[in-house]
Scaffold this active site. Structure first.
Site: not given
Length: 187
Positions: A17, A39, A47
Site C-alpha cells: 500500500y 477512510e 487502517w
C-alpha cells in the site's frame, strides 16, 4: 533494501500500500470516492483492518460506484449489516450512502469532486519535510477547514483526522519522511 516510512513495515499489505498508493496524487473521482469511503469506515479503527477488508468492501459496495451506492435502500443496508467481510457499522454504512449523494452534488457544482477537493491545495500536493513518522500530524488547519466544508455539504464521518488521512492517502499532502524512497519518486 529500500528505506520506507516506518509505519508500513508491519507486513506486505502495508508495504505494498505504501509503495504503490499512499501519497500518490489521485485526481480521478471514482478513486477519490473509494478512499473517502474507506477512510469513513476506518474512523476509530486501524487502517490495516480496512486494507485487509478492502476487496470485501469492493464486492459489497458495487466496486465503490457512488452512483449505485447513492441509491441504496434500507434493504441494502440490512444486507450489508449481515456481511461479515466488511466493517458492519450501521452509522458508517448510512454515512457512505449520504456521502455518495453529497459527492454527486459536489460534482454537479464543481464539475468533478477532484476539482473541488484539489482547489484546497491549488491543484498540487503540499510537500512536507518530516524526518520521522512521529512528526506527522493527525490534523492540520487545512484538514480542519476541509472537514468543516464537507460537513456543510452533507458529508458524514469526515472529521479533521479522517480528512487528513484522506489527504495523505490521495497525495494531497506528501507525508513520506525525508529518507523514504517513495518521497523522491513523487517529487
Amino acid at each position: 533494501m529500500k528505506t520506507r516510512c516506518s509505519w508500513c513495515e508491519k507486513d506486505d499489505l502495508y508495504r505494498n500500500y505504501h509503495d504503490e498508493e499512499w501519497g500518490v496524487p489521485v485526481y480521478n473521482d471514482a478513486q477519490l470516492f473509494e478512499f473517502l469511503m474507506l477512510e469513513t469506515f476506518q474512523a476509530g479503527l486501524s487502517w490495516h483492518t480496512v486494507l485487509r477488508k478492502r476487496e470485501h468492501f469492493r464486492a459489497a459496495f458495487d466496486a465503490f460506484d457512488y452512483t449505485k451506492i447513492a441509491q441504496y435502500s434500507d434493504d441494502d443496508v440490512a444486507e450489508l449489516l449481515l456481511n461479515a467481510g466488511i466493517i458492519r457499522n450501521q452509522l458508517k454504512i448510512k454515512a457512505t450512502i449520504a456521502n455518495a449523494l453529497a459527492f454527486m452534488k459536489v460534482q454537479e457544482e464543481f464539475g468533478s469532486f477532484s476539482t473541488y477537493i484539489w482547489n484546497f491545495t491549488n491543484g498540487k500536493p503540499i510537500v512536507n519535510t518530516w524526518k520521522s513518522v512521529k512528526e506527522l500530524p493527525a490534523t492540520t488547519p487545512l484538514s480542519d477547514a476541509i472537514s468543516k466544508d464537507l460537513k456543510k455539504r452533507g458529508f458524514k464521518f469526515v472529521g479533521s483526522t479522517v480528512v487528513y488521512a484522506h489527504m495523505q492517502a490521495t497525495g494531497m499532502v506528501n507525508d513520506h519522511v525525508l529518507d523514504c524512497w517513495k518521497r523522491t519518486q513523487l517529487e
